[in-house]
Design a protein around this motif. Structure first.
Motif, PDB file in Angstrom:
ATOM      1  N   MET A   1      38.146 -15.767 -10.389  1.00 16.89           N
ATOM      2  CA  MET A   1      39.019 -14.706 -10.919  1.00 16.89           C
ATOM      3  C   MET A   1      38.340 -14.057 -12.125  1.00 16.89           C
ATOM      4  O   MET A   1      37.821 -14.760 -12.986  1.00 16.89           O
ATOM      5  N   PRO A   2      38.323 -12.704 -12.156  1.00 18.73           N
ATOM      6  CA  PRO A   2      37.662 -12.049 -13.273  1.00 18.73           C
ATOM      7  C   PRO A   2      38.299 -12.467 -14.611  1.00 18.73           C
ATOM      8  O   PRO A   2      39.514 -12.601 -14.712  1.00 18.73           O
ATOM      9  N   ASP A   3      37.429 -12.647 -15.638  1.00 17.51           N
ATOM     10  CA  ASP A   3      37.931 -13.129 -16.922  1.00 17.51           C
ATOM     11  C   ASP A   3      38.715 -12.076 -17.674  1.00 17.51           C
ATOM     12  O   ASP A   3      39.762 -12.329 -18.235  1.00 17.51           O
TER      13      ASP A   3
ATOM     14  N   MET B   1      35.413  -1.964  -6.253  1.00 18.37           N
ATOM     15  CA  MET B   1      34.188  -2.698  -5.928  1.00 18.37           C
ATOM     16  C   MET B   1      34.462  -4.200  -5.999  1.00 18.37           C
ATOM     17  O   MET B   1      35.410  -4.646  -6.654  1.00 18.37           O
ATOM     18  N   ALA B   2      33.573  -4.949  -5.381  1.00 19.08           N
ATOM     19  CA  ALA B   2      33.533  -6.419  -5.487  1.00 19.08           C
ATOM     20  C   ALA B   2      34.919  -7.061  -5.365  1.00 19.08           C
ATOM     21  O   ALA B   2      35.636  -6.779  -4.409  1.00 19.08           O
ATOM     22  N   SER B   3      35.322  -7.876  -6.330  1.00 19.15           N
ATOM     23  CA  SER B   3      36.562  -8.655  -6.163  1.00 19.15           C
ATOM     24  C   SER B   3      37.780  -7.736  -6.069  1.00 19.15           C
ATOM     25  O   SER B   3      38.761  -8.071  -5.406  1.00 19.15           O
ATOM     26  N   ASP B   4      37.732  -6.576  -6.727  1.00 20.74           N
ATOM     27  CA  ASP B   4      38.857  -5.627  -6.626  1.00 20.74           C
ATOM     28  C   ASP B   4      38.967  -5.100  -5.199  1.00 20.74           C
ATOM     29  O   ASP B   4      40.056  -5.007  -4.628  1.00 20.74           O
ATOM     30  N   LEU B   5      37.801  -4.756  -4.648  1.00 22.10           N
ATOM     31  CA  LEU B   5      37.771  -4.261  -3.266  1.00 22.10           C
ATOM     32  C   LEU B   5      38.298  -5.337  -2.324  1.00 22.10           C
ATOM     33  O   LEU B   5      39.122  -5.068  -1.429  1.00 22.10           O
ATOM     34  N   ARG B   6      37.855  -6.569  -2.568  1.00 21.92           N
ATOM     35  CA  ARG B   6      38.297  -7.665  -1.698  1.00 21.92           C
ATOM     36  C   ARG B   6      39.798  -7.899  -1.823  1.00 21.92           C
ATOM     37  O   ARG B   6      40.473  -8.173  -0.838  1.00 21.92           O
TER      38      ARG B   6
ATOM     39  N   THR C   1      35.662 -15.854  -2.220  1.00 23.42           N
ATOM     40  CA  THR C   1      34.221 -16.107  -1.992  1.00 23.42           C
ATOM     41  C   THR C   1      33.475 -14.937  -1.364  1.00 23.42           C
ATOM     42  O   THR C   1      32.254 -14.899  -1.396  1.00 23.42           O
ATOM     43  N   GLY C   2      34.198 -13.998  -0.760  1.00 25.32           N
ATOM     44  CA  GLY C   2      33.539 -12.905  -0.044  1.00 25.32           C
ATOM     45  C   GLY C   2      33.001 -13.361   1.308  1.00 25.32           C
ATOM     46  O   GLY C   2      32.266 -12.640   1.959  1.00 25.32           O
ATOM     47  N   MET C   3      33.368 -14.588   1.707  1.00 22.96           N
ATOM     48  CA  MET C   3      32.844 -15.102   2.976  1.00 22.96           C
ATOM     49  C   MET C   3      33.971 -15.421   3.959  1.00 22.96           C
ATOM     50  O   MET C   3      35.111 -15.583   3.568  1.00 22.96           O
TER      51      MET C   3
ATOM     52  N   GLU D   1      30.125 -23.418  10.968  1.00 20.69           N
ATOM     53  CA  GLU D   1      28.788 -23.860  10.551  1.00 20.69           C
ATOM     54  C   GLU D   1      28.820 -25.312  10.091  1.00 20.69           C
ATOM     55  O   GLU D   1      27.906 -26.084  10.371  1.00 20.69           O
TER      56      GLU D   1
ATOM     57  N   GLU E   1      26.818 -28.420  11.736  1.00 20.46           N
ATOM     58  CA  GLU E   1      25.944 -29.298  10.945  1.00 20.46           C
ATOM     59  C   GLU E   1      26.313 -30.773  11.163  1.00 20.46           C
ATOM     60  O   GLU E   1      25.437 -31.643  11.236  1.00 20.46           O
TER      61      GLU E   1
END
Lengths: 265, 233
Positions: free
Chosen positions: B1-3, B79-84, B217-219, B227, B231
């Motif tokens: 989370m952004p600070d 952008m980034a976490s906001d976009l997500r 995580t963006g994933m 995966e 493994e």
């Protein structure tokens, strides 16, 4: 494609055109860049982003030794172009700048005709032996810069009579007329309206086939639109570099995240 | 989370509002699922009607979230976490709306189901248990989204098999009743649809958990779990 496969692919595909290693830059006593290690890949657009004064333009100017013109500027570390150190004493700086062309923030055409603006570089570098050959280069450069159709009937008019967007494309035509391998662009669209910006961005995408492009931009949307690789600078340090897609959707570093989301200026 | 917060405070407020709209909508559909099963098990047709009617509010909420998200994309270029956050909010609102539909579907079937003690108590216990688990899944997924908790998100995905297993057991039970006496077919088919709706609500909960994982995580969570499984093999 799995993340692993994606990483493998990006590892194999690009070739490094410019390699910067441990680059420190000082303006007098003040250090502007700290230990920059960055690879610029061939036929890709790399954008350098970061707040004002972060050193991105300084780094860009190191790539064709434009900083040589500043007396108090001292550079350490190494920058190689195709493996050759560009700060080697044997290097002819004029020749280097013909190989690594530059387009500036504000369109700066010479107060000469449109034709002469483009012909100037090839002529002083002795690239042509006949008028026909020079005509061909001017024509090809104007076409490649997407300007030819708009100026074909007035090539002898002054370059300064064109609109801002056209002047910038003229500067791009002038820069590519000497057949550079790398094109450095320092905020090329900051003085242009959105339509002229879109035309330049489209052009950048086309030019990437022939040239390696490094662009400094304050517009993160522009970096996201035009580049394949993005490097984020902050207070003279390279904080993060990587695939543009990753940087703008999922940056690894908190500073990058804060900057691109508008949390630090 | 952004600070830290955004330089533009109105942007920060819009993002906070978006996240709280998701929580609010989550609360509405959790309540709808719980009440629809209550109505089913107590054969409360009046309650069922109200749930079906209230589903419109969930639809309105989804539209509001979508509109706000689209407007923010257009005006703020996130952008980034906001976009997500914005993109996953659109997804989560869609999943929540679908869960709301499941509650509505269950409520609508109640009028076709006979009340009383026609069926064995084990069936009712099974449905009750499946409901508790599904509600837990929805709640955990929404909490994971709000707190950007990847561990909780993974737990939701891994627990989905339990909801599926309960559904299969209810299916088999109902099948037995239908084979015992064909007069049960209509009743059991309706009940089977209700169980299926619960099972689908559980699937939407895992989608929300995936959105929570992506937000942090963006994933993609499923790719990560696949995966991991590969493994381990």
């Amino acid at each position: 494609m799995s993340k692993k496969a994606k990483q493998e692919n990006t590892k194999i595909a690009p070739q490094v055109k410019i390699k910067g290693r441990n680059v420190d830059v000082f303006y007098g006593d003040k250090q502007a860049l700290f230990d920059i290690n960055l690879d610029i890949e061939r036929n890709q657009v790399t954008s350098l982003i970061g707040p004002s004064g972060c050193g991105k333009s300084t780094f860009l100017r190191c790539l064709n030794r434009m900083n040589d013109t500043i007396d108090i500027c001292k550079i350490t570390g190494s920058i190689t172009l195709d493996g050759q150190d560009i700060y080697d004493k044997e290097i002819d700086v004029v020749e280097l700048r013909a190989r690594v062309g530059m387009v500036f923030q504000k369109p700066n055409p010479f107060p000469k005709s449109i034709y002469e603006n483009v012909a100037y570089g090839p002529r002083i570098h002795g690239m042509t032996s006949s008028k026909e050959e020079l005509d061909k280069i001017v024509l090809k450069s104007l076409k490649r810069a997407g300007l030819f159709e708009e100026v074909k009937d007035r090539l002898d008019e002054s370059g300064t009579s064109l609109s801002g967007g056209q002047q910038q494309r003229l500067c791009i035509a002038r820069a590519i007329a000497t057949r550079p391998e790398v094109l450095l662009m320092d905020e090329p669209c900051s003085a242009l309206d959105p339509i002229a910006t879109a035309i330049i961005e489209e052009l950048i995408d086309e030019l990437r086939e022939k040239f390696t492009i490094v662009i400094v931009t304050h517009s993160m949307q522009q970096a996201a639109r035009v580049s394949q690789k993005t490097a984020f600078f902050h207070l003279g340090k390279l904080i993060e570099e990587g695939a543009t897609d990753d940087i703008f959707t999922n940056p690894r570093n908190q500073k990058t995240q804060d900057y691109i989301t508008g949390r630090i200026g | 989370m952004p600070d830290s917060g955004h330089i533009v405070s109105s942007y920060e407020m819009e993002l906070t509002e978006l996240a709280s709209s998701i929580s609010q909508m989550g609360g509405m559909v959790e309540c709808a699922i719980a009440q629809s099963i209550d109505a089913l098990l107590s054969h409360d047709k009046k309650k069922a009607k109200k749930i079906a009617k209230d589903d419109r509010l969930v639809g309105d909420m989804q539209r509001k979230i979508d509109e706000n998200a689209v407007s923010m994309i257009a005006r703020r270029q996130p952008m980034a976490s906001d976009l997500r956050l914005i993109i996953s909010s659109i997804h989560v609102a869609n999943d929540l709306e679908r869960i709301g539909d499941m509650a509505k579907n269950i409520s609508r079937r109640i009028k076709h189901i006979k009340g009383g003690e026609d069926l064995s108590p084990s069936f009712y216990n099974g449905v009750r248990h499946m409901t508790d688990l599904t509600l837990l899944q929805i709640k955990t997924a929404l909490d994971a989204f709000a707190a950007r908790d990847t561990k909780a998100a993974i737990a939701v995905c891994e627990r989905d098999d339990e909801v599926d297993a309960l559904y299969v057991s209810i299916f088999r039970e109902l099948l037995t009743y239908m084979m015992e006496d064909p007069r049960n077919i209509s009743q059991c088919t309706n009940l089977l649809f209700c169980a299926k709706n619960l099972e689908r609500a559980g699937d939407h909960a895992t989608n929300i958990a995936e959105a929570a994982y992506y937000l942090e995580t963006g994933m993609n969570l499923q790719v990560m779990l696949d995966e991991k499984r590969d493994e381990e093999k």
